[in-house]
Design an enzyme around this catalytic site. Structure first.
Site, PDB file in Angstrom:
ATOM      1  N   HIS A  36       3.489  10.244  15.150  1.00 12.22           N
ATOM      2  CA  HIS A  36       3.008  11.474  14.502  1.00 12.22           C
ATOM      3  C   HIS A  36       2.569  12.535  15.531  1.00 12.22           C
ATOM      4  CE1 HIS A  36       3.219   8.957  11.061  1.00 12.22           C
ATOM      5  NE2 HIS A  36       1.967   8.567  10.991  1.00 12.22           N
TER       6      HIS A  36
ATOM      7  N   ASP B 109       0.810  -1.209   0.000  1.00 10.84           N
ATOM      8  CA  ASP B 109       0.000   0.000   0.000  1.00 10.84           C
ATOM      9  C   ASP B 109       0.854   1.274   0.000  1.00 10.84           C
ATOM     10  OD1 ASP B 109      -2.787   1.150   0.638  1.00 10.84           O
ATOM     11  OD2 ASP B 109      -1.534   2.009   2.217  1.00 10.84           O
TER      12      ASP B 109
ATOM     13  N   ALA C 275       4.026   1.728  -0.774  1.00 17.65           N
ATOM     14  CA  ALA C 275       4.857   1.876  -1.968  1.00 17.65           C
ATOM     15  C   ALA C 275       4.044   2.434  -3.134  1.00 17.65           C
ATOM     16  CB  ALA C 275       5.460   0.524  -2.342  1.00 17.65           C
TER      17      ALA C 275
ATOM     18  N   ASP D  67       0.522   3.126  16.408  1.00 18.31           N
ATOM     19  CA  ASP D  67       0.415   3.451  14.979  1.00 18.31           C
ATOM     20  C   ASP D  67       0.617   4.949  14.722  1.00 18.31           C
ATOM     21  OD1 ASP D  67      -0.088   2.965  12.243  1.00 18.31           O
ATOM     22  OD2 ASP D  67      -2.188   3.517  12.479  1.00 18.31           O
TER      23      ASP D  67
ATOM     24  N   TYR E  26       4.614  12.731   8.956  1.00 15.64           N
ATOM     25  CA  TYR E  26       3.954  13.953   9.419  1.00 15.64           C
ATOM     26  C   TYR E  26       4.936  15.127   9.457  1.00 15.64           C
ATOM     27  CZ  TYR E  26      -0.809  12.595   9.941  1.00 15.64           C
ATOM     28  OH  TYR E  26      -2.101  12.263   9.639  1.00 15.64           O
TER      29      TYR E  26
ATOM     30  N   ARG F 139      -4.569  23.935  11.622  1.00 14.24           N
ATOM     31  CA  ARG F 139      -5.225  22.812  10.949  1.00 14.24           C
ATOM     32  C   ARG F 139      -4.226  22.180   9.973  1.00 14.24           C
ATOM     33  NH1 ARG F 139     -10.392  20.866   9.182  1.00 14.24           N
ATOM     34  NH2 ARG F 139     -11.139  21.556  11.201  1.00 14.24           N
TER      35      ARG F 139
HETATM   36  P1  NDP Z   1       1.463  -3.627   3.592  1.00 13.05           P
HETATM   37  O1  NDP Z   1       0.694  -4.508   4.517  1.00 13.05           O
HETATM   38  O2  NDP Z   1       0.844  -3.214   2.310  1.00 13.05           O
HETATM   39  O3  NDP Z   1       2.876  -4.324   3.367  1.00 13.05           O
HETATM   40  C1  NDP Z   1       3.815  -3.972   2.354  1.00 13.05           C
HETATM   41  C2  NDP Z   1       4.352  -5.229   1.704  1.00 13.05           C
HETATM   42  O4  NDP Z   1       5.110  -5.967   2.642  1.00 13.05           O
HETATM   43  C3  NDP Z   1       3.265  -6.159   1.224  1.00 13.05           C
HETATM   44  O5  NDP Z   1       2.865  -5.841  -0.082  1.00 13.05           O
HETATM   45  C4  NDP Z   1       3.903  -7.515   1.327  1.00 13.05           C
HETATM   46  O6  NDP Z   1       4.563  -7.775   0.109  1.00 13.05           O
HETATM   47  C5  NDP Z   1       4.936  -7.370   2.418  1.00 13.05           C
HETATM   48  N1  NDP Z   1       4.440  -7.981   3.649  1.00 13.05           N
HETATM   49  C6  NDP Z   1       3.316  -7.699   4.315  1.00 13.05           C
HETATM   50  N2  NDP Z   1       3.198  -8.445   5.425  1.00 13.05           N
HETATM   51  C7  NDP Z   1       4.298  -9.233   5.453  1.00 13.05           C
HETATM   52  C8  NDP Z   1       4.778 -10.219   6.348  1.00 13.05           C
HETATM   53  N3  NDP Z   1       4.097 -10.541   7.437  1.00 13.05           N
HETATM   54  N4  NDP Z   1       5.959 -10.812   6.065  1.00 13.05           N
HETATM   55  C9  NDP Z   1       6.654 -10.483   4.985  1.00 13.05           C
HETATM   56  N5  NDP Z   1       6.237  -9.552   4.096  1.00 13.05           N
HETATM   57  C10 NDP Z   1       5.089  -8.929   4.326  1.00 13.05           C
HETATM   58  O7  NDP Z   1       1.888  -2.371   4.484  1.00 13.05           O
HETATM   59  P2  NDP Z   1       2.003  -0.837   4.112  1.00 13.05           P
HETATM   60  O8  NDP Z   1       2.560  -0.687   2.749  1.00 13.05           O
HETATM   61  O9  NDP Z   1       0.729  -0.181   4.453  1.00 13.05           O
HETATM   62  O10 NDP Z   1       3.053  -0.335   5.221  1.00 13.05           O
HETATM   63  C11 NDP Z   1       4.423  -0.657   5.170  1.00 13.05           C
HETATM   64  C12 NDP Z   1       5.124   0.121   6.289  1.00 13.05           C
HETATM   65  O11 NDP Z   1       4.907   1.504   6.091  1.00 13.05           O
HETATM   66  C13 NDP Z   1       4.582  -0.179   7.704  1.00 13.05           C
HETATM   67  O12 NDP Z   1       5.676  -0.131   8.592  1.00 13.05           O
HETATM   68  C14 NDP Z   1       3.624   0.967   7.988  1.00 13.05           C
HETATM   69  O13 NDP Z   1       3.533   1.285   9.356  1.00 13.05           O
HETATM   70  C15 NDP Z   1       4.319   2.109   7.263  1.00 13.05           C
HETATM   71  N6  NDP Z   1       3.428   3.179   6.849  1.00 13.05           N
HETATM   72  C16 NDP Z   1       2.381   2.949   5.983  1.00 13.05           C
HETATM   73  C17 NDP Z   1       1.580   4.001   5.577  1.00 13.05           C
HETATM   74  C18 NDP Z   1       0.481   3.800   4.593  1.00 13.05           C
HETATM   75  O14 NDP Z   1      -0.148   4.812   4.228  1.00 13.05           O
HETATM   76  N7  NDP Z   1       0.229   2.574   4.143  1.00 13.05           N
HETATM   77  C19 NDP Z   1       1.813   5.396   6.052  1.00 13.05           C
HETATM   78  C20 NDP Z   1       2.925   5.506   6.943  1.00 13.05           C
HETATM   79  C21 NDP Z   1       3.693   4.436   7.324  1.00 13.05           C
HETATM   80  P3  NDP Z   1       4.837  -9.244  -0.436  1.00 13.05           P
HETATM   81  O15 NDP Z   1       3.849 -10.172   0.189  1.00 13.05           O
HETATM   82  O16 NDP Z   1       4.669  -9.099  -1.912  1.00 13.05           O
HETATM   83  O17 NDP Z   1       6.232  -9.506  -0.019  1.00 13.05           O
HETATM   84  C1  BG6 Z   2       0.141   6.038   8.976  1.00 12.06           C
HETATM   85  C2  BG6 Z   2      -0.700   5.084   9.774  1.00 12.06           C
HETATM   86  O1  BG6 Z   2       1.354   6.259   9.636  1.00 12.06           O
HETATM   87  O2  BG6 Z   2      -0.534   7.273   8.839  1.00 12.06           O
HETATM   88  C3  BG6 Z   2      -2.082   4.931   9.181  1.00 12.06           C
HETATM   89  O3  BG6 Z   2      -0.059   3.807   9.786  1.00 12.06           O
HETATM   90  C4  BG6 Z   2      -2.717   6.270   8.946  1.00 12.06           C
HETATM   91  O4  BG6 Z   2      -2.882   4.155  10.037  1.00 12.06           O
HETATM   92  C5  BG6 Z   2      -1.777   7.163   8.159  1.00 12.06           C
HETATM   93  O5  BG6 Z   2      -3.920   6.075   8.213  1.00 12.06           O
HETATM   94  C6  BG6 Z   2      -2.352   8.563   8.025  1.00 12.06           C
HETATM   95  O6  BG6 Z   2      -1.534   9.340   7.205  1.00 12.06           O
HETATM   96  P1  BG6 Z   2      -2.134  10.614   6.455  1.00 12.06           P
HETATM   97  O7  BG6 Z   2      -0.967  11.268   5.847  1.00 12.06           O
HETATM   98  O8  BG6 Z   2      -3.131  10.081   5.471  1.00 12.06           O
HETATM   99  O9  BG6 Z   2      -2.807  11.446   7.509  1.00 12.06           O
END
Ligand code: NDP
Ligand code: BG6
Length: 484
Positions: free
Chosen positions: A247, A18, A20, A242, A186, A375
């Site tokens: 943040h 997500d 990425a 989280d 943030y 804000r």
């Molecule tokens: P996802 O759950 O989408 O994980 C990213 C990728 O990691 C997946 O596509 C998967 O790829 C691999 N993955 C997921 N779970 C596992 C596992 N248990 N073991 C090995 N590989 C795994 O997470 P996000 O992209 O949402 O978040 C990634 C990081 O970024 C987290 O630390 C999150 O806190 C942080 N983050 C996310 C934000 C967001 O908006 N999504 C915002 C700020 C921070 P594959 O299976 O193809 O290997």
């Molecule tokens: C991420 C949290 O750090 O920030 C998510 O893991 C949250 O749970 C996100 O939704 C919120 O970011 P933004 O920039 O959309 O306010």
């Protein structure tokens, strides 16, 4: 070598995820459209999911926007950008997978050696495996060498103080602290970056920015969405780890810190000082909630992947106390919740009430206090709530707002937080990233209470999806009536 005029490889680990596809790669595209990436660059995605380069490009295309290159030019820019995006699958704990990745990188980079950024867009549980495999495959050049290697690590860094320390130690076996950029997106948000200007480029706030004038500070974060399929990450983590420990605490630090000696690394020093002076949160100063079904939406415990007896909090309000001459006695009330009735992040500085004023006969119960409302999102603005005479015959007062709305005050586009922060990584500017001391101090604020919640299995209070949060909020707020 300088990445901005040289060759840059940007390697996204967890590229199928997500973060990425929604944030990191679109931010790179935005930088590309603004000519802020070097002439030679390649984006290489890596994850376990099998995908061709074409499928990867298709997946990311849906999230690229034409904000900086509207019109026909946009399609052309997208095509050029996508032609530099590649994908390889493999295992995160496998040296062979990373050796293969290395081979691909060398092919893509060509004869000119490239600077490399490894972006960990994966759940924290696998940070260590990746760091280890990267080191083992010889992909990490030592700190100080040219072309350089940097690593960007997402929050949450660990789940408490001990695990965070352990993670830091493990990562440091592969990367030097100078190569590590711990991101808290943030800090890249426009209004949060403006806090320094607001506080230190204006004369009028400093004399009132203390316990003599400020009654309380609210730092509030609300989202209308639930966990949206992220149970695997969120359950057991909860809203404190989280967003609050990172943040919201970062926002508090920028509001409460002293003026730094300069704008460079000294900002982090001031944040560390204020974070260290926050007393650990106690259970009495906490409200915990978990969303239940409401408005046709599922409750948290019905979300796929969430155990039916989960006690993970999706809402938290915490009262933080900063032990310093400036802030002693001023509560900092932090609240964060998912599945609430609005999307909103703001900092509300509520001043004390005006004592001994001449309007007592009209307002015997006291005038509403002045408020400075910053804000952060949506509709970025800075508002100052003041008492004002309502125009007309007679003397009626009304609480009204001086309003600086970014949308009407400024012409330029507001950059996404990730654009600003990724550019800082490329430029090697660590100022907006979290240093190790900050991380330790932030965990110290919440670790004891997080352990207590887990050990005693403290049940969060249910609240309906789309509501204002659990009923306990009002009881907590009633402990802090406005002061004179
Ligand atoms: P996802 O759950 O989408 O994980 C990213 C990728 O990691 C997946 O596509 C998967 O790829 C691999 N993955 C997921 N779970 C596992 C596992 N248990 N073991 C090995 N590989 C795994 O997470 P996000 O992209 O949402 O978040 C990634 C990081 O970024 C987290 O630390 C999150 O806190 C942080 N983050 C996310 C934000 C967001 O908006 N999504 C915002 C700020 C921070 P594959 O299976 O193809 O290997
Ligand atoms: C991420 C949290 O750090 O920030 C998510 O893991 C949250 O749970 C996100 O939704 C919120 O970011 P933004 O920039 O959309 O306010």
């Amino acid at each position: 070598m300088n990445a901005q005029n040289g060759n840059l490889s940007f390697i996204v680990l967890g590229a199928s995820g997500d973060l990425a596809r929604r944030k990191v790669i679109p931010a790179l595209f935005a930088l590309y459209c603004q000519n802020l990436l070097p002439a030679n660059f390649q984006v290489l995605g890596f994850a376990r999911t099998k995908m061709t380069d074409e499928a990867f490009r298709e997946m990311i295309t849906a999230h690229l926007t034409c904000r900086y290159t509207p019109g026909e030019a946009c399609g052309e820019r997208m095509t050029e950008f996508l032609a530099r995006c590649f994908y390889r699958s493999g295992r995160y704990d496998s040296r062979e997978s990373f050796q293969a990745l290395y081979g691909t990188l060398r092919e893509l980079e060509g004869p000119q050696e490239a600077c490399r950024i490894f972006y960990f867009a994966v759940p924290p549980a696998i940070f260590h495996d990746i760091a280890h495999a990267l080191g083992g495959a010889g992909l990490v050049r030592p700190a100080g060498s040219q072309p350089w290697t940097r690593v960007v690590i997402e929050k949450p860094f660990g789940t408490d103080r001990a695990s965070s320390d352990e993670l830091s130690q493990q990562i440091k076996t592969v990367f030097d602290e100078r190569q590590i950029f711990r991101i808290d997106h943030y800090l890249g948000k426009e209004v949060i970056q403006n806090l320094m200007a607001l506080r230190f480029a204006n004369l009028i706030f400093e004399p009132i920015w203390n316990r003599l004038y400020v009654d309380k500070v609210f730092i509030s974060w609300a989202e209308t969405i639930g966990i949206e399929g992220r149970a695997g990450y969120f359950d057991g983590i909860g809203v404190i780890r989280d967003v609050m420990q990172n943040h919201l605490l970062q926002m508090l630090a920028l509001v409460a810190m002293e003026q730094p000696v300069s704008l460079t690394k000294y900002v982090r020093d001031e944040k560390v000082k204020v974070l260290r002076s926050i007393l650990p949160v106690t259970i009495e100063d906490l409200v915990l909630g978990q969303y239940a079904a409401g408005g046709g939406q599922k409750g948290y415990r019905e979300e796929p992947g969430v155990p039916a007896d989960s006690i993970t909090s999706t809402y938290a309000m915490a009262v933080l106390r900063v032990r310093s001459r400036r802030w002693s006695g001023v509560p900092f009330i932090l609240s964060a919740g998912k599945a609430l009735d609005r999307n909103m992040t703001e900092i509300r500085i509520q001043f004390k009430r005006t004592a001994g004023h001449v309007f007592l006969d009209k307002w015997p119960e006291g005038l509403p206090p002045n408020e400075l409302v910053i804000r952060v999102q949506p509709d970025e603005s800075i508002k100052f709530g003041i008492m004002n005479k309502v125009p007309g015959l007679g003397l009626n007062l009304e609480h009204t707002e001086l309003n600086l709305r970014y949308a009407s005050a400024f012409d330029g586009l507001i950059p996404e937080a990730y654009e600003s922060l990724i550019l800082d990584v490329i430029r090697g500017d660590p100022g907006l990233f979290i240093c190790e001391d900050e991380l330790e101090a932030s965990w110290d604020v919440f670790t004891p209470v997080l352990h207590e919640i887990d050990e005693k299995r403290i049940e969060p209070e249910p609240y309906a999806f789309g509501s204002a949060g659990p009923a306990g909020i009002q009881k907590m707020l009633s402990k802090f009536p406005p002061r004179w």
